[in-house]
Design an enzyme around this catalytic site. Structure first.
Site, short mmCIF file in Angstrom:
data_model
loop_
_atom_site.label_atom_id
_atom_site.label_comp_id
_atom_site.label_asym_id
_atom_site.label_seq_id
_atom_site.Cartn_x
_atom_site.Cartn_y
_atom_site.Cartn_z
CD GLN A 141 22.06 -22.58 107.88
OE1 GLN A 141 22.21 -21.84 106.93
NE2 GLN A 141 22.84 -22.53 108.92
CG ASP B 53 23.15 -30.37 112.09
OD1 ASP B 53 24.01 -29.49 111.92
OD2 ASP B 53 22.18 -30.24 112.86
CD GLU B 54 22.15 -31.79 105.61
OE1 GLU B 54 23.11 -31.10 105.97
OE2 GLU B 54 21.06 -31.31 105.28
CB ALA C 88 26.51 -23.11 109.94
CB THR D 7 21.83 -24.93 120.06
OG1 THR D 7 21.39 -26.06 119.31
CG2 THR D 7 21.69 -23.68 119.23
CG HIS E 27 29.59 -26.33 108.94
ND1 HIS E 27 29.73 -25.33 108.01
CD2 HIS E 27 28.26 -26.63 108.96
CE1 HIS E 27 28.54 -25.04 107.49
NE2 HIS E 27 27.64 -25.82 108.06
NE ARG F 209 18.47 -26.08 119.24
CZ ARG F 209 17.79 -25.41 118.32
NH1 ARG F 209 16.51 -25.13 118.51
NH2 ARG F 209 18.37 -25.01 117.20
CE LYS G 294 25.48 -28.09 105.82
NZ LYS G 294 24.66 -28.86 106.76
P1 GDP Z 1 27.28 -30.31 108.96
O1 GDP Z 1 26.63 -29.19 109.71
O2 GDP Z 1 26.47 -30.77 107.81
O3 GDP Z 1 28.70 -30.01 108.57
O4 GDP Z 1 27.32 -31.55 109.98
P2 GDP Z 1 27.64 -31.50 111.57
O5 GDP Z 1 29.08 -31.28 111.77
O6 GDP Z 1 26.69 -30.61 112.26
O7 GDP Z 1 27.19 -32.98 111.98
C1 GDP Z 1 27.70 -34.11 111.37
C2 GDP Z 1 28.34 -35.00 112.45
O8 GDP Z 1 28.53 -36.30 111.94
C3 GDP Z 1 29.72 -34.53 112.86
O9 GDP Z 1 29.92 -34.86 114.21
C4 GDP Z 1 30.65 -35.34 111.97
O10 GDP Z 1 31.95 -35.52 112.53
C5 GDP Z 1 29.92 -36.64 111.91
N1 GDP Z 1 30.08 -37.42 110.67
C6 GDP Z 1 30.21 -36.98 109.40
N2 GDP Z 1 30.23 -38.01 108.53
C7 GDP Z 1 30.08 -39.14 109.28
C8 GDP Z 1 29.97 -40.51 108.95
O11 GDP Z 1 29.99 -40.93 107.80
N3 GDP Z 1 29.81 -41.39 110.00
C9 GDP Z 1 29.75 -40.97 111.30
N4 GDP Z 1 29.59 -41.88 112.24
N5 GDP Z 1 29.85 -39.67 111.63
C10 GDP Z 1 30.00 -38.76 110.63
P1 IMO Z 2 24.34 -26.62 109.67
O1 IMO Z 2 25.03 -25.72 108.65
C1 IMO Z 2 20.62 -27.79 111.60
C2 IMO Z 2 17.63 -24.64 112.12
C3 IMO Z 2 17.30 -24.22 113.55
C4 IMO Z 2 15.84 -23.81 113.37
C5 IMO Z 2 15.84 -23.18 111.98
C6 IMO Z 2 15.92 -21.65 112.01
O2 IMO Z 2 25.20 -27.01 110.79
O3 IMO Z 2 23.68 -27.74 108.97
P2 IMO Z 2 17.95 -19.98 112.48
O4 IMO Z 2 18.80 -19.80 113.68
O5 IMO Z 2 18.69 -20.34 111.23
O6 IMO Z 2 16.99 -18.83 112.24
O7 IMO Z 2 16.99 -21.25 112.85
O8 IMO Z 2 16.95 -23.70 111.30
N1 IMO Z 2 19.07 -24.57 111.78
C7 IMO Z 2 19.86 -25.63 111.65
N2 IMO Z 2 19.60 -26.94 111.86
N3 IMO Z 2 21.84 -27.39 111.14
C8 IMO Z 2 22.09 -26.08 110.91
O9 IMO Z 2 23.23 -25.67 110.32
C9 IMO Z 2 21.10 -25.13 111.20
N4 IMO Z 2 21.02 -23.79 111.11
C10 IMO Z 2 19.78 -23.46 111.45
O10 IMO Z 2 17.45 -25.29 114.44
O11 IMO Z 2 15.04 -24.98 113.29
MG MG Z 3 25.85 -28.76 111.61
#
Ligand code: GDP
Ligand code: IMO
Ligand code: MG
Length: 429
Positions: free
Chosen positions: A224, A13-14, A39, A301, A41, A303, A16
């Site tokens: 991840q 959730d960085e 995932a 999820t 995204h 969470r 990506k």
């Molecule tokens: P991923 O799984 O690594 O693709 O990341 P997620 O989508 O799960 O979570 C990242 C969240 O941060 C998303 O809601 C994005 O829209 C948001 N986001 C991404 N880059 C930035 C940023 O630079 N600033 C802020 N405020 N939000 C961001």
């Molecule tokens: P993205 O791509 C954050 C975590 C779960 C759990 C562990 C194992 O969005 O970054 P799993 O269902 O993979 O067997 O769960 O990994 N987890 C993630 N946490 N972002 C994700 O994906 C994740 N995918 C799995 O919360 O701790």
């Molecule tokens: Mg994510």
């Protein structure tokens, strides 16, 4: 032509997907190389928010090939749902392809995942319950089904004769769960064959060869993050695949020499969903403030995500084992209203005062570790509209440059908001 891998450098959730989407504009072939619908995204473009789980985040651009590689695990019904969602949004999915070597998540995989999580008295992982672990387990045990099997009646029948007796015994005796007849599974597989038929790419070898020969730009999308990697992460509190840069090879069909750069995406702080050690976790008001401002709730999820200060000890480790050539730093705008920002530069063992500046792989001692912080001054202004590095407030630049110094890795991209435009490129990517 620069071929890049986008890797999560922390616990997922960085941001990506935002970075993948940005880089996808200049790529021809985008390959998702591991993970499944665990995932979540997010891409924000054209004032709209798109959420992807299995589909590569490059799908928003027309004319790109988006390939779901052999290293992934695919839950057919979820895949179908995601496709339907994209069609509703009028997104062109003609470039979407799936490897016949990708593994199928069968109903028993999600059932076992759910059962194991719900009944764990000790050692709960906090999985997404999407059947990820059980699907990869069966792949390794050589009793898994691959998408290609759906189109080969002989392979399917022979495999099921081997798989079902083992699986049913496990389901019944270990989990007390429903068993499956061959007819039932063949019916399911018929349905799955239709779901994947428009997308399965039996010519994937030619596709990969052509892209290489024609010097096409290839972008590898990881899911991840390094700290959730099954080999290098906080095992056993990890996912079941290899998000690290090296996973892009085993999960796509390309060798390491095809890859020019590995971009590790890291938040300016750290979050984690699910169980497992997290040395810089903040369970106080500051953690809550990061969670609120950063909207730190899971995409898959829902969470709440655990939040903490930037952990340079794990990040340094991540730079090494993730194979990072540069870092994309995201969500730094979340700190706009913070007076002080901390970076964890070492861990100290509460029991004996031992200091670690390198990541200790024995995660069972992490509960005894406390973070050693250095404190930086905040900048107190809104940076989300800034587009040039030199326009960032001095304290913000100092923070970024200090991270760069500790990590010994350049920070090539700075993200100051969720939108495509809210990005500062420090190099010409
Ligand atoms: P991923 O799984 O690594 O693709 O990341 P997620 O989508 O799960 O979570 C990242 C969240 O941060 C998303 O809601 C994005 O829209 C948001 N986001 C991404 N880059 C930035 C940023 O630079 N600033 C802020 N405020 N939000 C961001
Ligand atoms: P993205 O791509 C954050 C975590 C779960 C759990 C562990 C194992 O969005 O970054 P799993 O269902 O993979 O067997 O769960 O990994 N987890 C993630 N946490 N972002 C994700 O994906 C994740 N995918 C799995 O919360 O701790
Ligand atoms: Mg994510």
């Amino acid at each position: 032509m620069t071929n890049r891998v986008v890797v999560g450098a922390q616990w997922g959730d960085e941001g990506k997907a935002k970075i993948t989407d940005l880089l996808a504009e200049n790529a021809d072939l985008i390959i998702r190389y591991q993970g499944g619908c665990n995932a979540g995204h997010t891409v924000v473009a054209h004032n709209k928010t798109f959420k992807f789980h299995l589909i590569p985040s490059g799908i928003l651009y027309k004319g790109k090939t988006c390939f779901i590689g052999n290293g992934t695990v695919v839950l057919p019904e979820y895949f179908q749902q995601e496709i339907e969602g994209l069609k509703k949004e009028n997104i062109d999915i003609s470039g979407l392809k799936v490897s016949p070597l990708a593994s199928i998540t069968m109903p028993w995989h999600t059932e076992v995942d759910g059962y194991s999580e719900d009944n764990a008295t000790k050692g709960k992982i906090g999985t997404t319950k999407k059947g990820i672990g059980p699907t990869y387990t069966d792949k390794m045990q050589r009793i898994g089904l691959k998408i290609g099997d759906l189109y080969s009646p002989e392979a399917l029948s022979e495999k099921l004769d081997v798989i079902l007796p083992v699986k049913n015994k496990q389901l019944k005796e270990l989990y007390n769960l429903k068993t499956y007849t061959k007819e039932e599974v063949l019916d399911l597989c018929k349905k799955y064959a239709e779901i994947f038929r428009p997308f399965v790419c039996h010519e994937w070898q030619d596709m990969l060869r052509d892209a290489k020969r024609e010097n096409k730009t290839i972008l590898f999308e990881g899911a991840q993050g390094v700290m959730l990697d099954v080999d290098f992460g906080t095992y056993p509190f990890v996912t079941s695949s290899n998000p690290v840069g090296g996973g892009a090879c085993t999960g796509s069909g390309y060798g390491p020499k095809v890859i020019d750069e590995v971009i590790g995406v890291a938040k300016a702080y750290v979050t984690r969903v699910g169980e497992g050690p997290f040395v810089t976790e903040l369970t106080d008001e500051t953690g809550k403030k990061i969670q609120d401002i950063g909207h730190e709730f899971g995409v898959t999820t829902g969470r709440p995500r655990r939040c903490g200060w930037f952990d340079a000890v794990t990040m340094k480790y991540s730079c090494l084992v993730g194979g990072l050539t540069s870092v994309a730093l995201t969500k730094i705008d979340v700190f706009d209203t913070f007076d002080e920002i901390k970076i964890c530069t070492a861990y100290k063992d509460k029991r004996n005062g031992k200091t670690y500046t390198s990541y200790p792989e024995d995660v069972f001692i992490h509960k005894y570790l406390e973070p050693v912080y250095e404190t930086h001054k905040g900048w107190g202004v809104n940076i989300s509209d800034i587009r040039k590095y030199e326009d960032l407030p001095e304290n913000c630049r100092k923070y970024i440059e200090r991270l760069e110094q500790i990590l010994e890795t350049p920070i090539s991209i700075i993200s100051v908001g969720p939108d495509r435009e809210q990005t500062i490129f420090r190099t010409n990517l």
